[in-house]
Design a protein around this motif. Sequence first.
Motif, PDB file in Angstrom:
ATOM      1  N   ALA A  57       0.821  -1.207   0.000  1.00  0.00           N
ATOM      2  CA  ALA A  57       0.000   0.000   0.000  1.00  0.00           C
ATOM      3  C   ALA A  57       0.856   1.259   0.000  1.00  0.00           C
ATOM      4  N   LEU A  58       2.107   1.138   0.462  1.00  0.00           N
ATOM      5  CA  LEU A  58       2.998   2.303   0.430  1.00  0.00           C
ATOM      6  C   LEU A  58       3.348   2.689  -0.998  1.00  0.00           C
ATOM      7  N   LEU A  69       6.611  -6.016  -6.151  1.00  0.00           N
ATOM      8  CA  LEU A  69       7.948  -6.151  -5.551  1.00  0.00           C
ATOM      9  C   LEU A  69       7.960  -5.615  -4.132  1.00  0.00           C
ATOM     10  N   SER A  70       7.293  -4.486  -3.935  1.00  0.00           N
ATOM     11  CA  SER A  70       7.272  -3.880  -2.606  1.00  0.00           C
ATOM     12  C   SER A  70       6.613  -4.807  -1.595  1.00  0.00           C
ATOM     13  N   GLY A  71       5.478  -5.426  -2.007  1.00  0.00           N
ATOM     14  CA  GLY A  71       4.815  -6.377  -1.117  1.00  0.00           C
ATOM     15  C   GLY A  71       5.693  -7.562  -0.824  1.00  0.00           C
ATOM     16  N   ALA A  72       6.387  -8.071  -1.860  1.00  0.00           N
ATOM     17  CA  ALA A  72       7.245  -9.245  -1.659  1.00  0.00           C
ATOM     18  C   ALA A  72       8.370  -8.924  -0.695  1.00  0.00           C
ATOM     19  N   VAL A  73       8.982  -7.734  -0.839  1.00  0.00           N
ATOM     20  CA  VAL A  73      10.094  -7.366   0.038  1.00  0.00           C
ATOM     21  C   VAL A  73       9.596  -7.213   1.481  1.00  0.00           C
ATOM     22  N   ALA A 148      -3.001  -9.365  -5.890  1.00  0.00           N
ATOM     23  CA  ALA A 148      -4.433  -9.200  -5.637  1.00  0.00           C
ATOM     24  C   ALA A 148      -4.731  -7.765  -5.242  1.00  0.00           C
ATOM     25  N   PHE A 149      -3.896  -7.203  -4.338  1.00  0.00           N
ATOM     26  CA  PHE A 149      -4.091  -5.820  -3.887  1.00  0.00           C
ATOM     27  C   PHE A 149      -4.057  -4.857  -5.066  1.00  0.00           C
ATOM     28  N   ALA A 150      -3.026  -5.007  -5.934  1.00  0.00           N
ATOM     29  CA  ALA A 150      -2.871  -4.065  -7.035  1.00  0.00           C
ATOM     30  C   ALA A 150      -4.031  -4.150  -8.001  1.00  0.00           C
ATOM     31  N   THR A 172      -7.271  -3.106   0.758  1.00  0.00           N
ATOM     32  CA  THR A 172      -6.557  -3.796   1.831  1.00  0.00           C
ATOM     33  C   THR A 172      -7.452  -4.824   2.500  1.00  0.00           C
ATOM     34  N   ILE A 173      -8.723  -4.421   2.788  1.00  0.00           N
ATOM     35  CA  ILE A 173      -9.640  -5.363   3.448  1.00  0.00           C
ATOM     36  C   ILE A 173      -9.830  -6.602   2.577  1.00  0.00           C
ATOM     37  N   PHE A 174     -10.103  -6.367   1.262  1.00  0.00           N
ATOM     38  CA  PHE A 174     -10.388  -7.505   0.397  1.00  0.00           C
ATOM     39  C   PHE A 174      -9.176  -8.415   0.263  1.00  0.00           C
TER      40      PHE A 174
END
Lengths: 234, 261
Positions: A57-58, A69-73, A148-150, A172-174
């Motif tokens: 989300a950042l 990539l950000s989520g994975a890191v 999924a978020f993106a 984010t909720i979903f």
Amino acid sequence: MWELLISLIIGSTLIGIGVHFIPVGGAPAALSTSAGVPTGAPMITIGMGITGILSAALAIGQPNYIIALSGAVGSMIMMSITMFFSNVIHIYGVGVPLASSNFEKDPLTGFEQDAFVSPGTTGHGIPTISYVSGLIGSLLGGVGGSLAFASIYSTFSTYLNYSTVINGTLATIFSLMLFFIVAVMASYNIGGTIQGFYDEKFKQKIISGTISCFIISVVLSLVYVFIIWGLIYG
Amino acid sequence: MAEDLIPNQIIMLVTLIISILCIYGSQIYLVGGILVIIASVLATAYATNTLRHIGKYSLGTGVPSIIYMLMAVALVSYVSAILISSYLKLSIAFPIMGILIAIILSYIVSMICKHIFKIQVEILSKAFISITLASLIVLISMSCLIAHTYNQSVIYEEVIQTGLILLIMIMAVMAIQNPYNSCMGPNEDQYRTLSLACSNAFLMLMVISIISILNSQFWMLYLLISLIGWIVFFRKYVIYTKQQAASIRRFGLWPIDDGDD
């Protein structure tokens, strides 16, 4: 909508496969009588999912691969810190060497495991190959969750006239709900403890795990697409 | 586990009927919030009582995971019920629609558990459906306390768009799953577990009633009721614990006969 459906299915299947890679010891590992992360698979996966989605989300507003990539890191950092401090406590607090009886020789370091496993236990701590396996699992889980978020976020921001904060909250909720359901289903498939991809149990469980995670993600994604369609046109 | 002193069917009937009536009464001036507090406490007790039955079996992973998964299923059906009732422009259909969707989704999940993961537990479907229903009622009643109405568009704006639903979900998971996890064992007893469940529900409602400051001027009253309820039920829990710990406290040994005396 097809794009959303396909990326939701891919994302939640990736989460389900990633859960199988994480070395999970459960309650026995908390007593140092089994190797792995000393908590249940759902707990560690949900923690990983929350950090992954928050760090995804950042990166809102960047291209999709940067969000993934950000989520994975984020997930990998959370996972590696958890496993590192679990090992620190096992070595300096409990006083046991890191070993597992599920495989004889660690392929990366070449250490023999048998001599270091206490009698009556199946290992303690997280050996090197399980650590690497946990990193791979959190990479897959983080990529799946942030995919999924993106996709949910981009659908919302294309079709709905809400502000960025509301779109981000809804997405984010979903996407957290995906983690909650898929992680528990995958851990029902694992059934107890697992020591990463070098374990015999992994080879038995991964095929049925992939199939079942695919089925549950198809069901979930259909419900999700129905919900999001209702949000947009309802 | 000792025998049930209150049968599960009676708890189920009482919870379903009274909670749904209470949710429909949540719009009433002043009394609405109190009705919703009753609904969420009853639903928490119902979910914990069902968890006592399914928690005896080994499902392959820990007990909390059941509640996490079924709470997520309940939340998915909650959101879809909000959308369907706002599509139909019929706010009275929201709780009923949520219950219907929750039954369907949890039945699918239990079928996947039965036929793909080969979990051979007879009461699996029934327990999954019951826990999902109870979790859904907890979610709906706590969000009714925040929004002070059961109108789905107000709930959508006040609870979901602000992200408060995640807070409610985590708190409901804690309230439902903590009592069984902390009381389980051979000496587990229905009265003790359920009194802890009720006290946990009141503890969570204290937080929710502080959040409801946004929409209701009676939040002080709800906070006071939750505080009194928490004190009453926690005292009950301590009394039951002392009663059942007596045999261990006197001799220092675990009782042989499953602690029935």
